[in-house]
Design a protein around this motif. Structure first.
Motif, PDB file in Angstrom:
ATOM      1  N   SER A  31      54.474  36.005  30.854  1.00 55.51           N
ATOM      2  CA  SER A  31      55.127  37.278  31.164  1.00 55.51           C
ATOM      3  C   SER A  31      55.111  37.601  32.656  1.00 55.51           C
ATOM      4  O   SER A  31      55.685  38.613  33.067  1.00 55.51           O
ATOM      5  CB  SER A  31      54.453  38.420  30.401  1.00 55.51           C
ATOM      6  OG  SER A  31      53.136  38.637  30.859  1.00 55.51           O
ATOM      7  N   TYR A  32      54.480  36.759  33.466  1.00 54.34           N
ATOM      8  CA  TYR A  32      54.334  37.027  34.892  1.00 54.34           C
ATOM      9  C   TYR A  32      55.307  36.229  35.738  1.00 54.34           C
ATOM     10  O   TYR A  32      55.461  35.016  35.557  1.00 54.34           O
ATOM     11  CB  TYR A  32      52.930  36.698  35.379  1.00 54.34           C
ATOM     12  CG  TYR A  32      51.841  37.564  34.801  1.00 54.34           C
ATOM     13  CD1 TYR A  32      50.788  37.001  34.091  1.00 54.34           C
ATOM     14  CD2 TYR A  32      51.855  38.938  34.963  1.00 54.34           C
ATOM     15  CE1 TYR A  32      49.781  37.779  33.562  1.00 54.34           C
ATOM     16  CE2 TYR A  32      50.846  39.729  34.432  1.00 54.34           C
ATOM     17  CZ  TYR A  32      49.823  39.139  33.733  1.00 54.34           C
ATOM     18  OH  TYR A  32      48.824  39.918  33.201  1.00 54.34           O
ATOM     19  N   THR A  33      55.938  36.901  36.678  1.00 51.90           N
ATOM     20  CA  THR A  33      56.542  36.200  37.809  1.00 51.90           C
ATOM     21  C   THR A  33      55.390  35.634  38.632  1.00 51.90           C
ATOM     22  O   THR A  33      54.384  36.315  38.855  1.00 51.90           O
ATOM     23  CB  THR A  33      57.364  37.180  38.666  1.00 51.90           C
ATOM     24  OG1 THR A  33      58.512  37.610  37.928  1.00 51.90           O
ATOM     25  CG2 THR A  33      57.808  36.527  39.960  1.00 51.90           C
ATOM     26  N   MET A  34      55.524  34.402  39.074  1.00 55.40           N
ATOM     27  CA  MET A  34      54.461  33.769  39.850  1.00 55.40           C
ATOM     28  C   MET A  34      54.936  33.458  41.258  1.00 55.40           C
ATOM     29  O   MET A  34      56.116  33.149  41.477  1.00 55.40           O
ATOM     30  CB  MET A  34      54.003  32.480  39.172  1.00 55.40           C
ATOM     31  CG  MET A  34      53.387  32.680  37.798  1.00 55.40           C
ATOM     32  SD  MET A  34      51.934  33.751  37.811  1.00 55.40           S
ATOM     33  CE  MET A  34      50.810  32.818  38.870  1.00 55.40           C
ATOM     34  N   GLY A  35      54.020  33.547  42.189  1.00 54.11           N
ATOM     35  CA  GLY A  35      54.365  33.279  43.576  1.00 54.11           C
ATOM     36  C   GLY A  35      53.269  32.524  44.308  1.00 54.11           C
ATOM     37  O   GLY A  35      52.111  32.535  43.894  1.00 54.11           O
ATOM     38  N   TRP A  36      53.671  31.872  45.376  1.00 56.42           N
ATOM     39  CA  TRP A  36      52.734  31.249  46.323  1.00 56.42           C
ATOM     40  C   TRP A  36      52.924  31.913  47.678  1.00 56.42           C
ATOM     41  O   TRP A  36      54.054  32.119  48.136  1.00 56.42           O
ATOM     42  CB  TRP A  36      52.994  29.752  46.453  1.00 56.42           C
ATOM     43  CG  TRP A  36      52.568  28.939  45.274  1.00 56.42           C
ATOM     44  CD1 TRP A  36      53.346  28.514  44.231  1.00 56.42           C
ATOM     45  CD2 TRP A  36      51.254  28.440  45.009  1.00 56.42           C
ATOM     46  NE1 TRP A  36      52.602  27.793  43.333  1.00 56.42           N
ATOM     47  CE2 TRP A  36      51.305  27.715  43.790  1.00 56.42           C
ATOM     48  CE3 TRP A  36      50.022  28.519  45.665  1.00 56.42           C
ATOM     49  CZ2 TRP A  36      50.200  27.096  43.230  1.00 56.42           C
ATOM     50  CZ3 TRP A  36      48.920  27.901  45.110  1.00 56.42           C
ATOM     51  CH2 TRP A  36      49.013  27.199  43.907  1.00 56.42           C
ATOM     52  N   PHE A  37      51.805  32.222  48.308  1.00 59.58           N
ATOM     53  CA  PHE A  37      51.780  32.777  49.653  1.00 59.58           C
ATOM     54  C   PHE A  37      50.817  31.952  50.476  1.00 59.58           C
ATOM     55  O   PHE A  37      50.016  31.177  49.939  1.00 59.58           O
ATOM     56  CB  PHE A  37      51.322  34.241  49.609  1.00 59.58           C
ATOM     57  CG  PHE A  37      52.301  35.168  48.933  1.00 59.58           C
ATOM     58  CD1 PHE A  37      52.401  35.215  47.556  1.00 59.58           C
ATOM     59  CD2 PHE A  37      53.133  35.985  49.685  1.00 59.58           C
ATOM     60  CE1 PHE A  37      53.316  36.051  46.926  1.00 59.58           C
ATOM     61  CE2 PHE A  37      54.042  36.835  49.072  1.00 59.58           C
ATOM     62  CZ  PHE A  37      54.135  36.861  47.688  1.00 59.58           C
ATOM     63  N   ARG A  38      50.882  32.106  51.789  1.00 60.55           N
ATOM     64  CA  ARG A  38      49.944  31.393  52.645  1.00 60.55           C
ATOM     65  C   ARG A  38      49.571  32.245  53.841  1.00 60.55           C
ATOM     66  O   ARG A  38      50.339  33.101  54.278  1.00 60.55           O
ATOM     67  CB  ARG A  38      50.519  30.054  53.103  1.00 60.55           C
ATOM     68  CG  ARG A  38      51.724  30.150  54.035  1.00 60.55           C
ATOM     69  CD  ARG A  38      52.288  28.753  54.293  1.00 60.55           C
ATOM     70  NE  ARG A  38      53.423  28.786  55.211  1.00 60.55           N
ATOM     71  CZ  ARG A  38      54.154  27.713  55.511  1.00 60.55           C
ATOM     72  NH1 ARG A  38      53.870  26.534  54.977  1.00 60.55           N
ATOM     73  NH2 ARG A  38      55.160  27.827  56.364  1.00 60.55           N
ATOM     74  N   GLN A  39      48.370  31.975  54.348  1.00 66.04           N
ATOM     75  CA  GLN A  39      47.879  32.702  55.513  1.00 66.04           C
ATOM     76  C   GLN A  39      47.211  31.741  56.467  1.00 66.04           C
ATOM     77  O   GLN A  39      46.208  31.109  56.130  1.00 66.04           O
ATOM     78  CB  GLN A  39      46.902  33.800  55.097  1.00 66.04           C
ATOM     79  CG  GLN A  39      46.492  34.701  56.241  1.00 66.04           C
ATOM     80  CD  GLN A  39      45.759  35.943  55.758  1.00 66.04           C
ATOM     81  OE1 GLN A  39      45.238  35.998  54.655  1.00 66.04           O
ATOM     82  NE2 GLN A  39      45.734  36.969  56.596  1.00 66.04           N
ATOM     83  N   ALA A  40      47.789  31.635  57.655  1.00 67.85           N
ATOM     84  CA  ALA A  40      47.223  30.801  58.700  1.00 67.85           C
ATOM     85  C   ALA A  40      46.222  31.632  59.503  1.00 67.85           C
ATOM     86  O   ALA A  40      46.302  32.867  59.519  1.00 67.85           O
ATOM     87  CB  ALA A  40      48.330  30.275  59.602  1.00 67.85           C
ATOM     88  N   PRO A  41      45.277  30.971  60.201  1.00 69.46           N
ATOM     89  CA  PRO A  41      44.284  31.716  60.988  1.00 69.46           C
ATOM     90  C   PRO A  41      44.932  32.659  61.990  1.00 69.46           C
ATOM     91  O   PRO A  41      45.843  32.264  62.722  1.00 69.46           O
ATOM     92  CB  PRO A  41      43.506  30.606  61.687  1.00 69.46           C
ATOM     93  CG  PRO A  41      43.666  29.416  60.804  1.00 69.46           C
ATOM     94  CD  PRO A  41      45.044  29.522  60.230  1.00 69.46           C
TER      95      PRO A  41
END
Length: 123
Positions: A31-41
């Motif tokens: 039931s969830y939309t899924m996502g990928w995120f990223r964080q650089a230093p």
């Protein structure tokens, strides 16, 4: 409590590939939309890719389009991020997130977040 769990990060040379996985335990994954995120230093967390509940709709950041592919397997409560042709600028902590909204690039619409997995691309 919904707690995504990422895996698959590591160290890879430029031009190489990695496949990230994210499992969301429980009976509500489909039931969830899924996502990928990223964080650089030293930088803010950025959108990478998202996929609809059925997997039929995907969206990518311009910086990864054509190199990364998001997919999901609802039977396994899992979402994946296949990353090819990796560049040093892809180095970041990658986060998996779940949203109760429709497909979205906005991090504020993702309620559940994993702890992140480190991806390091050497030149």
């Amino acid at each position: 409590q919904v707690q995504p769990e990422e895996s698959g990060g590591g160290l890879v040379q430029a031009g190489g590939s990695l496949r990230l996985s994210c499992v969301v335990p429980g009976r509500t994954f489909s039931s969830y939309t899924m996502g990928w995120f990223r964080q650089a230093p030293g930088k803010e967390r950025d959108f990478v890719a998202t996929i609809s509940v059925s997997g039929g709709i995907t969206s990518y950041a311009d910086s990864v389009k054509g190199r990364f592919t998001i997919s999901r397997d609802n039977a396994k409560n899992s979402v994946y991020l296949q990353m090819n042709s990796l560049k040093p600028e892809d180095t970041a902590v990658y986060y998996c997130a779940a949203s109760v909204y429709g497909i979205t690039r906005t991090s504020e619409r993702y309620k559940y977040w994993g702890q992140g997995t480190q991806v390091t691309v050497s030149s």
